[in-house]
Design a protein around this motif. Structure first.
Motif, PDB file in Angstrom:
ATOM      1  N   TRP A   1      39.270  51.358  48.033  1.00  0.00           N
ATOM      2  CA  TRP A   1      39.988  50.089  47.982  1.00  0.00           C
ATOM      3  C   TRP A   1      41.343  50.284  48.652  1.00  0.00           C
ATOM      4  O   TRP A   1      41.870  51.406  48.653  1.00  0.00           O
ATOM      5  CB  TRP A   1      40.195  49.692  46.526  1.00  0.00           C
TER       6      TRP A   1
ATOM      7  N   GLN B   1      38.381  45.881  40.704  1.00  0.00           N
ATOM      8  CA  GLN B   1      37.804  45.130  41.827  1.00  0.00           C
ATOM      9  C   GLN B   1      38.380  43.723  41.941  1.00  0.00           C
ATOM     10  O   GLN B   1      38.209  43.068  42.971  1.00  0.00           O
ATOM     11  CB  GLN B   1      36.283  45.076  41.677  1.00  0.00           C
TER      12      GLN B   1
ATOM     13  N   TYR C   1      44.973  45.144  45.977  1.00  0.00           N
ATOM     14  CA  TYR C   1      45.406  46.513  46.258  1.00  0.00           C
ATOM     15  C   TYR C   1      45.415  47.313  44.955  1.00  0.00           C
ATOM     16  O   TYR C   1      45.569  46.758  43.869  1.00  0.00           O
ATOM     17  CB  TYR C   1      46.829  46.542  46.835  1.00  0.00           C
ATOM     18  N   HIS C   2      45.284  48.630  45.108  1.00  0.00           N
ATOM     19  CA  HIS C   2      45.533  49.542  44.005  1.00  0.00           C
ATOM     20  C   HIS C   2      46.840  50.265  44.298  1.00  0.00           C
ATOM     21  O   HIS C   2      47.108  50.629  45.445  1.00  0.00           O
ATOM     22  CB  HIS C   2      44.394  50.562  43.866  1.00  0.00           C
TER      23      HIS C   2
ATOM     24  N   ARG D   1      35.818  42.753  48.194  1.00  0.00           N
ATOM     25  CA  ARG D   1      36.811  43.580  48.877  1.00  0.00           C
ATOM     26  C   ARG D   1      37.163  42.986  50.240  1.00  0.00           C
ATOM     27  O   ARG D   1      38.331  42.945  50.643  1.00  0.00           O
ATOM     28  CB  ARG D   1      36.295  45.011  49.028  1.00  0.00           C
TER      29      ARG D   1
ATOM     30  N   ARG E   1      40.844  41.581  51.080  1.00  0.00           N
ATOM     31  CA  ARG E   1      41.558  42.281  52.148  1.00  0.00           C
ATOM     32  C   ARG E   1      41.966  41.322  53.266  1.00  0.00           C
ATOM     33  O   ARG E   1      42.987  41.500  53.917  1.00  0.00           O
ATOM     34  CB  ARG E   1      40.679  43.401  52.711  1.00  0.00           C
TER      35      ARG E   1
END
Length: 239
Positions: free
Chosen positions: A88, A124, A128-129, A212, A216
């Protein structure tokens, strides 16, 4: 900027950590605290640990689900201490603060449980992480300390931007929020099952990868509407 940033604590076990997080927030000028199904709250221990930041606790929003805590948010950043099966977008706290100011969106920073952090499903839901680069031999941070690190970087960015010229919005349409992305994904999944692209008995990680992709891409509200209109048109043609 503080009214565009919320701190979200998920399923916190120890009320003292909620108080510690509130104190860290007030130190750095943040005010919006959301608590997702805390184990014990309200609590005298939380008030004691808050050390004067009781206004943060008094105004905290307590909800049952992460979805409720993220309502209205356009950017979600989740804390993560380990790599995941599906990579991720990953940032450090300083980069996360840059994202908040560069995009100017309603943002949630999500912190997980003291003993095991956030689940894969919860992570999820994040665009962002953020990973705090502590030393590998002693990498676990107290929840209040983790909130302090993030809040500090946001404070430093606020001070840097204080005298910067105001820049007009980079986009002509507001960014999609988390609910709009969720509805788009639900709609897409329904169509993919109807067209037999997706087998509901063996979904693999198809929808996770679509999530994702959309997160993104930073879709705006008009783009989400276009995609959903396209899916609706496909549904009509299948009838």
């Amino acid at each position: 900027m503080q009214n565009k940033v919320r701190i979200v604590l998920v399923n916190t076990s120890h009320p003292g950590n909620i108080g510690g997080a509130a104190r860290a927030m007030k130190n750095m000028g943040l005010a919006d605290l959301y608590l997702v199904a805390p184990k014990e709250y309200p609590s005298d221990e939380a008030v004691s640990r808050a050390s004067g930041a009781t206004d943060i606790l008094d105004n905290a929003v307590v909800v049952d689900t992460l979805e409720e805590a993220l309502a209205g948010c356009q950017l979600v950043i989740g804390t993560s201490a380990r790599e995941r099966n599906i990579p991720w977008p990953l940032v450090d706290p300083r980069q996360a603060a840059d994202l908040v100011f560069d995009e100017g969106l309603v943002t949630a920073f999500v912190f997980g449980r003291e003993d095991r952090g956030l689940t894969n499903e919860e992570l999820q839901r994040c665009n962002y992480h953020v990973h705090i680069p502590s030393v590998e031999t002693f990498s676990s941070l107290n929840l209040g300390a983790a909130v302090q690190v993030i809040a500090y970087e946001l404070r430093m960015k606020t001070l840097l931007m204080k005298d910067a010229p105001v820049v007009a919005s980079k986009w002509d349409v507001p960014a999609a929020n988390v609910e709009q992305i969720d509805y788009l994904l639900e709609h897409l999944e329904k169509v993919l099952v109807k067209t037999e692209f997706l087998d509901p008995e063996m979904p693999m990680q198809v929808m996770t990868r679509f999530r994702r992709l959309f997160q993104r891409s930073r879709l705006d509200q008009q783009e989400v509407g276009m995609l959903r209109g396209m899916l609706t048109s496909m549904e009509k043609k299948m009838k």
